[in-house]
Scaffold this active site. Structure first.
Site, PDB file in Angstrom:
ATOM      1  N   THR A 187       0.901  -1.195   0.062  1.00  0.00           N
ATOM      2  CA  THR A 187      -0.059   0.083   0.074  1.00  0.00           C
ATOM      3  C   THR A 187       0.890   1.251   0.049  1.00  0.00           C
ATOM      4  O   THR A 187       0.249   2.270   0.023  1.00  0.00           O
ATOM      5  CB  THR A 187      -0.960   0.034   1.122  1.00  0.00           C
ATOM      6  OG1 THR A 187      -0.033  -0.196   2.289  1.00  0.00           O
ATOM      7  CG2 THR A 187      -2.112  -0.968   1.081  1.00  0.00           C
ATOM      8  N   GLY A 188       2.060   0.994  -0.084  1.00  0.00           N
ATOM      9  CA  GLY A 188       3.171   2.310  -0.107  1.00  0.00           C
ATOM     10  C   GLY A 188       3.853   2.772   1.060  1.00  0.00           C
ATOM     11  O   GLY A 188       4.167   3.908   1.165  1.00  0.00           O
ATOM     12  N   LYS A 189       4.080   1.939   1.732  1.00  0.00           N
ATOM     13  CA  LYS A 189       4.660   2.267   3.154  1.00  0.00           C
ATOM     14  C   LYS A 189       5.956   2.649   2.832  1.00  0.00           C
ATOM     15  O   LYS A 189       6.868   3.702   3.354  1.00  0.00           O
ATOM     16  CB  LYS A 189       4.551   1.231   4.040  1.00  0.00           C
ATOM     17  CG  LYS A 189       3.207   0.924   4.436  1.00  0.00           C
ATOM     18  CD  LYS A 189       2.972  -0.091   5.793  1.00  0.00           C
ATOM     19  CE  LYS A 189       3.210  -1.612   5.348  1.00  0.00           C
ATOM     20  NZ  LYS A 189       2.348  -2.041   4.518  1.00  0.00           N
ATOM     21  N   SER A 636     -19.144 -16.562   6.580  1.00  0.00           N
ATOM     22  CA  SER A 636     -19.770 -16.493   5.327  1.00  0.00           C
ATOM     23  C   SER A 636     -20.322 -17.800   4.961  1.00  0.00           C
ATOM     24  O   SER A 636     -21.196 -17.601   3.972  1.00  0.00           O
ATOM     25  CB  SER A 636     -18.936 -16.306   4.269  1.00  0.00           C
ATOM     26  OG  SER A 636     -17.961 -17.228   3.951  1.00  0.00           O
ATOM     27  N   LYS A 679     -16.239 -15.135  -5.518  1.00  0.00           N
ATOM     28  CA  LYS A 679     -16.813 -16.545  -5.096  1.00  0.00           C
ATOM     29  C   LYS A 679     -18.060 -16.466  -6.164  1.00  0.00           C
ATOM     30  O   LYS A 679     -18.129 -17.777  -6.556  1.00  0.00           O
ATOM     31  CB  LYS A 679     -17.810 -16.012  -3.767  1.00  0.00           C
ATOM     32  CG  LYS A 679     -16.877 -16.096  -2.661  1.00  0.00           C
ATOM     33  CD  LYS A 679     -17.681 -15.721  -1.138  1.00  0.00           C
ATOM     34  CE  LYS A 679     -16.812 -15.779   0.053  1.00  0.00           C
ATOM     35  NZ  LYS A 679     -17.553 -15.260   1.254  1.00  0.00           N
TER      36      LYS A 679
END
Length: 762
Positions: A187-189, A636, A679
């Site tokens: 995510t760009g850390k 789920s 799914k």
């Protein structure tokens, strides 16, 4: 940690007294005041003659005030002039009279003031529609290929989507604050951490020198100078040592000639002369080693550094992180390496005045985290041997500056295993940031995604530019991978991987640009391991007839699950009711994790209230068929379990062309889950024609075009709707549905429950 003898104490020896070799040598023990606040002690005038040709032109002016006791002597006798240190001891690095920058010191950041940086970075290099169409995946950009876009120079301007984290990094760079970034991988850390190093000022950089301590060889002295001066100082000492060695060599050969001549001519014993000459030679060689030991060790060299240092210490062992002292097998007889030459800087020392980045911070051992905590708190840390059995463990330097900005990163579990005191220091002196996984889909963000693709092409340097149609297909994939309608994924590393695969395919075909067809091929080739396994499972089940996609079967329901983050799989659930030989119970098998077990308990509450029979005398067996060693996690499968058990209790068949997913409340409401898109595609691959999903997830469905005609998606909000669709026979089914409606309430219809923002992915 400090030396036994303080650097501010008066010297025990006359600095002008020559050493045992008869030649004056540097004495870095120091006798002046410690003019710095960073804890690194600097020896003062040591009486060494200035080497020819290495002195700074400003040294003559300094010499005029060196004898004045009221003025601190800043001219080292290595011929290098060091600027007056600032409040932090770094040295200003600039000539205040003429504004010039000395050699080795860089100018401040040239990208504009940090205050001028905002969160909005416009895409440049192309025309933009003022009012773009909602269906325009390029956000109004009028381009033919990504070659038409300009790439920002600074990394902070290339960050996509993480606006809050970006603003925090800008503020932290300005105020020199620590930052902890928590979020999913990709995510760009690390990119934000590198961006901070570009924003930090560069004029404060320092070189660190380690000097031999003649009073105690195991306690080397430390000196910090402005960046670029370290090389000059070391070179000056080397030149001085070279001159001394030349003088000694000349003197040695003269003495050897005299000894040999005396032994041959006067005494007539040539053998005695040779032995005496050999002794003289060994003595002079030993003295030369002592002279070489006076050359300082340049521990940290920032002379060629163009930006503030950035050190990635992810996964570093203790020595690489905290510094170390090399083992010396020769510890006596004049063959040993001086201790100051064996000192190695750690990442915390190399990151001084810059950024120290540690990803997966919780993987550091507790001892390293404690030492790291000390370095952050004190701004300095002594270097010693990290192995207790090594000779280096006896060596301990004076404190070395560690004035860095720390960026710690990790996943959510990083906070659990992180030392609480270390986290407290980061939080107390900085910021904590959560990295978002998705961002709202807006025209501005779509334009930035176009620029992201252009950035990936530019960074790789070997990929053909992407056509507008290829860019649109990648943005569609970003929408799908977000798992939420109206959002785009921020897991940019994975998306960048697909960009590179598509570019590689185009390059392999010698195409002038990467087209939509190349991107579509890349989607197939860049499948994750979980996707490949899921597809393989589906094919194997078809071969062994374990997969049923037609007809009606009592107590069997096609459930759906996800593997990893981006692959779906069909997971059949079977239920059977049998007489109990004791108290009735619900028995579920299939490596169920805690959340899955809880969901079965919730379902059993509905079953007990629904059934007319006394199920206390029955055992209800629930089997998750071929769940595998990874087991079942998440809730789920709740509606799947409920449908299978009710079918078994009432002996009513379930439609096998139907698959379903959804969580279930104890009152019968169908709650949202994650991964519905993957799914649904798994159900279509398995041959099902219909699939039931929670109504709250209807907006999250973004299946590929090839599956839209293969399967019908049916959203539901209550278990009674599930039974109405799934069970066989009108009469029996109507009776069951009406009975279930009478005993359960629909909280969702009353509007009291809303779906979670990040539903469970299973």
């Amino acid at each position: 940690m400090s030396n036994e003898k303080d650097a501010n104490d008066p010297p025990t020896e006359d600095p002008d007294e020559p050493d045992e070799s008869g030649v004056e040598a540097p004495d870095p023990t120091g006798n002046g005041e410690d003019a710095r606040d960073d804890g690194a002690r600097a020896p003062a005038d040591d009486g060494v003659d200035e080497p020819d040709g290495t002195g700074d032109p400003a040294s003559e002016a300094e010499d005029s005030v060196a004898d004045d006791p009221a003025e601190p002597d800043e001219v080292w006798d290595d011929g290098i002039v060091v600027d007056d240190p600032g409040p932090d001891g770094a040295g200003t690095g600039r000539d205040e009279e003429n504004g010039a920058t000395p050699e080795g010191v860089t100018e401040p950041n040239e990208g504009g003031d940090i205050d001028e940086l905002g969160s909005t970075v416009e895409v440049e290099g192309a025309d933009i529609d003022e009012d773009p169409d909602e269906d325009d995946l390029l956000g109004g950009l009028k381009i033919d290929t990504t070659a038409e876009l300009e790439i920002p120079d600074r990394l902070v301007d290339q960050v996509i989507g993480q606006e809050h984290a970006r603003d925090v990094i800008i503020k932290a760079a300005k105020q020199r604050r620590h930052v902890m970034m928590i979020g999913s991988p990709g995510t760009g850390k690390s990119m934000l951490a590198k961006a901070m190093s570009e924003l930090l000022p560069k004029e404060e950089l320092q070189d660190v020198l380690i000097y031999h301590n003649p009073e105690d060889g195991n306690k080397p002295k430390v000196r910090t100078v402005p960046a670029g001066k370290g090389d000059q100082i070391v070179e000056a000492h080397r030149e001085e040592a070279r001159k001394r060695n030349q003088m000694r060599s000349l003197l040695m050969w003269i003495i050897i000639a005299v000894v040999l001549g005396y032994a041959l001519i006067i005494v007539g014993q040539i053998l005695v002369g040779i032995i005496a000459a050999g002794v003289v030679y060994l003595v002079f060689r030993y003295l030369n080693r002592g002279s070489d030991a006076m050359i300082p060790n340049l521990l940290v060299n920032n002379g060629d550094t163009k930006t503030a240092p950035f050190r990635d210490a992810t996964g570093a062992h203790a020595g690489a992180l905290l510094g170390d002292v090399r083992h010396d097998p020769f510890q006596s007889g004049g063959m040993e390496t001086p201790s100051h030459d064996r000192v190695e800087a750690g990442a915390i020392h190399k990151a001084n005045k810059g950024v120290l980045f540690i990803d997966e911070i919780n993987t550091l051992d507790i001892r390293s985290q404690q030492h790291l905590m000390t370095a952050i708190q004190e701004g300095e840390f002594s270097i010693t041997g990290q192995s207790e059995r090594s000779s280096g463990a006896m060596v301990q330097t004076e404190p070395v500056p560690t004035d860095f900005v720390m960026i710690a990163a990790g996943n959510l579990d990083a906070m659990e295993n992180m030392h609480p005191a270390l986290r407290s220091r980061i939080k107390g002196y900085g910021y904590e940031v959560y990295m978002e996984d998705t961002i709202e889909d807006t025209p501005e963000m779509r334009r930035k995604y176009v620029r992201f693709i252009a950035q990936e092409v530019a960074k790789d340097g070997r990929l053909p530019e992407f056509s507008a149609e290829a860019v649109e297909e990648i943005i569609l994939e970003a929408k799908r991978r977000s798992g939420r309608k109206g959002h785009l994924t921020l897991k940019m590393r994975n998306l960048g991987g697909m960009v590179r695969v598509a570019g590689d395919i185009a390059r392999g075909e010698d195409a002038e640009m990467t087209t939509r067809d190349h991107v579509l091929q890349a989607k197939g080739r860049s499948r994750s391991i979980e996707q490949q396994l899921a597809d393989d499972f589906i094919e194997r089940r078809k071969d062994y007839e374990l997969q049923v996609s037609e007809g009606y079967v009592v107590g069997r329901v096609n459930g759906l699950a996800v593997m990893g983050e981006d692959s779906g799989i069909m997971l059949p659930v079977m239920a059977e009711v049998a007489p109990s030989q004791g108290p009735g119970e619900v028995i579920a098998t299939g490596q169920l994790k805690e959340m899955a077990q809880e969901s079965v308990s919730n379902v059993s509450a509905i079953i007990k209230k629904f059934s007319d029979e006394n199920i206390s005398e029955m055992d209800i067996h629930i089997q998750f068929v071929q769940a595998g060693q990874q087991g079942v996690d998440g809730d789920s499968a709740s509606i799947t379990v409920a449908t299978a058990v009710i079918s078994a209790l009432e002996n009513v068949g379930v439609d096998q062309s139907l698959a379903m997913t959804g969580s279930l409340s104890v009152r019968g409401d169908v709650l949202p889950v994650g991964g519905v898109t993957h799914k649904i595609e798994a159900a279509a691959k398995a041959g099902c024609t219909r699939v039931i999903i929670p109504q709250a997830n209807e907006q999250d469905v973004m299946i590929e075009d090839e599956y839209e005609d293969m399967i019908e998606v049916i959203p539901v909000s209550h278990i009674s709707e599930v039974l109405d669709i799934a069970l066989e026979g009108e009469t029996e089914k109507d009776s069951l549905v009406s009975r279930l409606k009478s005993i359960t309430g629909s909280t969702l219809k009353e509007g009291n429950v809303s779906g979670p923002s990040s539903p469970s992915p299973q």
